[in-house]
Every structure is written in C-alpha cells, then in structure tokens.
Design a protein around this motif. Structure first.
Motif, PDB file in Angstrom:
ATOM      1  N   PHE A 163     -11.429 -27.322 -34.244  1.00  0.00           N
ATOM      2  CA  PHE A 163     -12.052 -28.349 -33.415  1.00  0.00           C
ATOM      3  C   PHE A 163     -11.259 -29.640 -33.530  1.00  0.00           C
ATOM      4  N   VAL A 164     -10.850 -30.181 -32.399  1.00  0.00           N
ATOM      5  CA  VAL A 164     -10.121 -31.447 -32.351  1.00  0.00           C
ATOM      6  C   VAL A 164     -10.973 -32.458 -31.590  1.00  0.00           C
ATOM      7  N   LEU A 165     -11.195 -33.607 -32.199  1.00  0.00           N
ATOM      8  CA  LEU A 165     -12.001 -34.669 -31.587  1.00  0.00           C
ATOM      9  C   LEU A 165     -11.150 -35.914 -31.403  1.00  0.00           C
ATOM     10  N   ASN A 166     -11.016 -36.325 -30.144  1.00  0.00           N
ATOM     11  CA  ASN A 166     -10.419 -37.617 -29.830  1.00  0.00           C
ATOM     12  C   ASN A 166     -11.583 -38.598 -29.646  1.00  0.00           C
ATOM     13  N   LEU A 167     -11.874 -39.380 -30.656  1.00  0.00           N
ATOM     14  CA  LEU A 167     -13.049 -40.247 -30.641  1.00  0.00           C
ATOM     15  C   LEU A 167     -12.735 -41.522 -29.859  1.00  0.00           C
ATOM     16  N   ALA A 168     -12.501 -41.327 -28.562  1.00  0.00           N
ATOM     17  CA  ALA A 168     -12.159 -42.425 -27.669  1.00  0.00           C
ATOM     18  C   ALA A 168     -12.974 -42.276 -26.388  1.00  0.00           C
ATOM     19  N   PRO A 169     -13.774 -43.303 -26.069  1.00  0.00           N
ATOM     20  CA  PRO A 169     -14.045 -44.492 -26.877  1.00  0.00           C
ATOM     21  C   PRO A 169     -14.887 -44.130 -28.104  1.00  0.00           C
ATOM     22  N   PRO A 170     -14.983 -45.063 -29.077  1.00  0.00           N
ATOM     23  CA  PRO A 170     -15.773 -44.770 -30.271  1.00  0.00           C
ATOM     24  C   PRO A 170     -17.214 -44.416 -29.902  1.00  0.00           C
ATOM     25  N   ALA A 171     -17.746 -43.396 -30.567  1.00  0.00           N
ATOM     26  CA  ALA A 171     -19.125 -42.968 -30.326  1.00  0.00           C
ATOM     27  C   ALA A 171     -19.763 -42.654 -31.670  1.00  0.00           C
ATOM     28  N   ALA A 172     -21.062 -42.848 -31.757  1.00  0.00           N
ATOM     29  CA  ALA A 172     -21.780 -42.687 -33.024  1.00  0.00           C
ATOM     30  C   ALA A 172     -22.114 -41.221 -33.265  1.00  0.00           C
ATOM     31  N   VAL A 173     -21.068 -40.393 -33.393  1.00  0.00           N
ATOM     32  CA  VAL A 173     -21.282 -38.971 -33.637  1.00  0.00           C
ATOM     33  C   VAL A 173     -21.757 -38.760 -35.069  1.00  0.00           C
ATOM     34  N   ALA A 174     -22.338 -37.592 -35.325  1.00  0.00           N
ATOM     35  CA  ALA A 174     -22.853 -37.291 -36.655  1.00  0.00           C
ATOM     36  C   ALA A 174     -21.720 -37.072 -37.648  1.00  0.00           C
ATOM     37  N   ALA A 175     -22.000 -37.354 -38.910  1.00  0.00           N
ATOM     38  CA  ALA A 175     -20.986 -37.172 -39.957  1.00  0.00           C
ATOM     39  C   ALA A 175     -20.443 -35.746 -40.000  1.00  0.00           C
ATOM     40  N   PRO A 176     -21.282 -34.692 -39.823  1.00  0.00           N
ATOM     41  CA  PRO A 176     -20.723 -33.333 -39.817  1.00  0.00           C
ATOM     42  C   PRO A 176     -19.727 -33.091 -38.687  1.00  0.00           C
ATOM     43  N   THR A 177     -19.888 -33.795 -37.565  1.00  0.00           N
ATOM     44  CA  THR A 177     -18.931 -33.659 -36.456  1.00  0.00           C
ATOM     45  C   THR A 177     -17.569 -34.194 -36.865  1.00  0.00           C
ATOM     46  N   LEU A 178     -17.551 -35.360 -37.504  1.00  0.00           N
ATOM     47  CA  LEU A 178     -16.284 -35.892 -38.010  1.00  0.00           C
ATOM     48  C   LEU A 178     -15.710 -34.970 -39.084  1.00  0.00           C
ATOM     49  N   ALA A 179     -16.575 -34.457 -39.937  1.00  0.00           N
ATOM     50  CA  ALA A 179     -16.123 -33.671 -41.080  1.00  0.00           C
ATOM     51  C   ALA A 179     -15.364 -32.418 -40.675  1.00  0.00           C
ATOM     52  N   VAL A 180     -15.724 -31.790 -39.543  1.00  0.00           N
ATOM     53  CA  VAL A 180     -15.051 -30.557 -39.122  1.00  0.00           C
ATOM     54  C   VAL A 180     -13.885 -30.829 -38.171  1.00  0.00           C
ATOM     55  N   SER A 181     -13.649 -32.084 -37.833  1.00  0.00           N
ATOM     56  CA  SER A 181     -12.548 -32.413 -36.917  1.00  0.00           C
ATOM     57  C   SER A 181     -11.209 -32.149 -37.595  1.00  0.00           C
ATOM     58  N   ASP A 182     -10.319 -31.424 -36.869  1.00  0.00           N
ATOM     59  CA  ASP A 182      -9.068 -30.972 -37.484  1.00  0.00           C
ATOM     60  C   ASP A 182      -7.947 -30.900 -36.450  1.00  0.00           C
ATOM     61  N   PRO A 183      -7.428 -32.097 -36.027  1.00  0.00           N
ATOM     62  CA  PRO A 183      -7.712 -33.403 -36.594  1.00  0.00           C
ATOM     63  C   PRO A 183      -8.728 -34.229 -35.795  1.00  0.00           C
ATOM     64  N   GLY A 217     -10.572 -35.181 -45.924  1.00  0.00           N
ATOM     65  CA  GLY A 217     -11.575 -34.566 -46.791  1.00  0.00           C
ATOM     66  C   GLY A 217     -12.809 -35.405 -47.005  1.00  0.00           C
ATOM     67  N   THR A 218     -12.738 -36.690 -46.667  1.00  0.00           N
ATOM     68  CA  THR A 218     -13.926 -37.545 -46.775  1.00  0.00           C
ATOM     69  C   THR A 218     -14.474 -37.893 -45.394  1.00  0.00           C
ATOM     70  N   VAL A 219     -13.583 -38.213 -44.465  1.00  0.00           N
ATOM     71  CA  VAL A 219     -14.003 -38.486 -43.080  1.00  0.00           C
ATOM     72  C   VAL A 219     -13.836 -37.246 -42.218  1.00  0.00           C
ATOM     73  N   ALA A 220     -12.664 -36.615 -42.277  1.00  0.00           N
ATOM     74  CA  ALA A 220     -12.368 -35.445 -41.452  1.00  0.00           C
ATOM     75  C   ALA A 220     -11.414 -34.528 -42.202  1.00  0.00           C
ATOM     76  N   ARG A 221     -11.255 -33.300 -41.681  1.00  0.00           N
ATOM     77  CA  ARG A 221     -10.344 -32.350 -42.319  1.00  0.00           C
ATOM     78  C   ARG A 221      -8.902 -32.818 -42.238  1.00  0.00           C
ATOM     79  N   SER A 222      -8.538 -33.411 -41.098  1.00  0.00           N
ATOM     80  CA  SER A 222      -7.221 -34.022 -40.942  1.00  0.00           C
ATOM     81  C   SER A 222      -7.363 -35.195 -39.988  1.00  0.00           C
ATOM     82  N   ILE A 223      -6.394 -36.098 -40.033  1.00  0.00           N
ATOM     83  CA  ILE A 223      -6.480 -37.363 -39.304  1.00  0.00           C
ATOM     84  C   ILE A 223      -5.174 -37.597 -38.564  1.00  0.00           C
ATOM     85  N   VAL A 224      -5.274 -38.073 -37.321  1.00  0.00           N
ATOM     86  CA  VAL A 224      -4.124 -38.582 -36.574  1.00  0.00           C
ATOM     87  C   VAL A 224      -4.502 -39.967 -36.066  1.00  0.00           C
ATOM     88  N   VAL A 225      -3.636 -40.940 -36.318  1.00  0.00           N
ATOM     89  CA  VAL A 225      -3.856 -42.298 -35.815  1.00  0.00           C
ATOM     90  C   VAL A 225      -2.691 -42.661 -34.918  1.00  0.00           C
TER      91      VAL A 225
END
Length: 317
Positions: A163-183, A217-225
C-alpha cells in the motif's frame, strides 16, 4: 517481477482549467492571462497515467459525473490507453474540477472542487476487494474522503498487498493507515503534518534523509519526502537515501509531484528496490516540470530510464 506489474489506483479524477499569467493577481485584482487550457487532472488520474506511462498495468477506481466534463475525462483516459472499466458515473453530482493558475515563474495555485470524487466511499472499496487482492501495489492520495483512505489501507493490508499513500493534501487519516504505508509519500509540508520533521524549516536534503529514517517503523513502514527542485529522500528498514534533482528550467510544476509518485509506484510494483525507484521517480519529476500541463508532460518509460541512468545507479529496463 517484470514491467506491466498490476497497480490499482483509488483516486480523484478532475478536469483542470488552467490559466497562464505573468504573475499571480493580488486580492481584488483582475488580470489577463496569456494562455488557457482544459486538461485531465486530479491526483488519482494523474498518478494512474504516470504509472501507466512508466510501464505498469494500471486500473483506476474513480468516479465522474454524468456530464460533459465527465465525457471529456473518460475520452482522455481512453486516448492515453487506460482502461476505464472501474470508473463509474454519478448522476446527481458534477465531475470534480480544479481551477489552476500558473505564473511565468512556473509556480501555481490550485482550487479543487471534489464533486463526484466524494462518491468514492468505503462501500466502493469493499466492492473492489478482489481487484485489490489481485494487485501488486495499491496507491491512493489525500484527495479522497478520509474514511475511504482508511478502508483502502485496511483492505490492502488484509490482502497482503503493498500500500502506497501519497498524503496530499494532508488528511487526518488513522494511525494504522500511516503505519501500513510502504511508502508514505509526502512533501516537506505534508511530512510535518504527519509528524515528520516538525522543526525542520530550512533542512537540507541530507537532513531530511535522516528525518525520514527516524520515522521508519514509527510513522510508516517506509517514507519518501519530495523536496521540489532539491530532489527527494527515502528511508526504509534497508537504509536511507537522498537523490538530488537535476538542474532544469521549470515551465509548469503542476502535476510534477503526481508524475513522481505514479512513476515511483510503477517501479516498486515491478520489484525495483526503493532507492532505485526513488532515483527513477526524481528523473520523471524533473522531466515533467519542463512541459506544460499535467498528464501530457509525463515522459515515456524509456526517456525516464535514460535520464535516470545518466544520473547513475539505475539498471536497464
């Protein structure tokens, strides 16, 4: 996994009306444009097109209105070669639209009206679970209702699909949604909204790389900025990387981030490691800003790979 890996995009589909101006108007000021175009847009459809151009077999789950704007959107997708079987039409709401102004500097302002995109509900996601289960990767963005984003993440996790989430624009998604984002794919402002680099004003590319690594591992499985003209960074449990963007003359930055994200998703889906997919996506974004518009500015797979190889570290197609 070879090219044409299956990517399912749950996304917004808009039609963009873009005016090109010398500089942005001040509040209350009326100015003349020196150009105008109507084109396909919306972060979901943009990213779906980018992934398709990059070689993935893409299915776009979206909603349009039963109006002329929806006709235009579907005809454009068919022209670009995307299947439209997962796009339904809503009778009582208009197709989503975006009003865009692009200054000669290449910067833009955007106003989005969600319209039919808001009909992409959690119930739609539930009806598409078989499609999700058959995918190599599922991609979505922050333009959909929050409950829908959360359901997409949960459905992908249950099916064992990336699962890849582009959180644009920012949205108040649940913590488990961020946690499984890869990236989780964000720009620097969206990163701060997600709790990454909250005190990072003016941070360098390498500093952002370390900030991304600290959130794995704290916010998401992997991160791209993504960091605009500076480039982008990524981090996972395998390491952390920064890729500087090539120096180019930006003509229109509209949709360049979507070109980056769709390309990233396509190459991750076919089995490329995150650092290699990052380098290819940066090349795609740099090419996109050199052309006007959104989907029509996305370069072909071969052109993107050639540009990425010229920068080093990318294997052949």
């Amino acid at each position: 996994m070879a090219a044409s890996a299956r990517v399912v995009v749950f996304g917004s589909l808009n039609v963009d009306s873009t005016s090109y101006v010398e500089s942005f108007p001040r509040p209350g000021e009326t100015i003349r444009s020196h150009g105008f175009r109507v084109a396909l847009g919306g972060k979901g459809s943009n990213q779906a097109v980018a992934a398709h151009v990059a070689g993935a077999a893409v299915e776009l789950v979206a909603r349009v209105g039963a109006d002329a704007t929806g006709d235009f959107a579907l005809a454009t997708l068919e022209r670009l070669g995307l299947p439209i079987g997962a796009i339904a039409r809503e009778v009582d709401v208009p197709t989503g639209v975006a009003q865009i102004t692009v200054a000669d500097s290449g910067e833009n302002t955007i106003i989005v009206t969600g319209g039919s995109n808001l009909a992409l509900t959690p119930a739609v996601v539930d009806a598409e679970r078989d499609r999700i289960a058959a995918a190599a990767l599922v991609l979505t963005q922050g333009e959909l209702p929050v409950a829908t984003i959360d359901r997409i993440a949960a459905a992908a996790a249950e099916a064992g699909v990336r699962f890849v989430l582009n959180l644009a624009p920012p949205a108040a998604v649940a913590a488990p949604t961020l946690a499984v984002s890869d990236p989780l794919v964000v720009n620097e402002h969206e990163a701060r909204a997600a709790g990454i680099g909250t005190d990072a004003a003016g941070a360098t590319l390498d500093e952002w790389r370390e900030l991304a690594a600290s959130a794995v591992g704290t916010v998401a499985r992997s991160i791209v900025v993504t960091l605009g003209a500076a480039g982008a960074v990524a981090a996972s449990t395998d390491g952390a990387w920064s890729v500087a963007a090539p120096h180019v003359t930006a003509v229109d930055t509209t949709g360049a981030g979507d070109g980056f994200t769709g390309t990233l998703a396509a190459f991750l889906a076919e089995g490329r490691p995150l650092d290699e997919a990052l380098r290819i996506a940066v090349a795609a974004g740099a090419l996109a800003v050199q052309g006007r518009g959104t989907v029509d500015s996305y370069a072909s797979r071969d052109v993107v790979l050639d540009a990425a190889r010229a920068d080093g570290g990318v294997s052949p197609a």
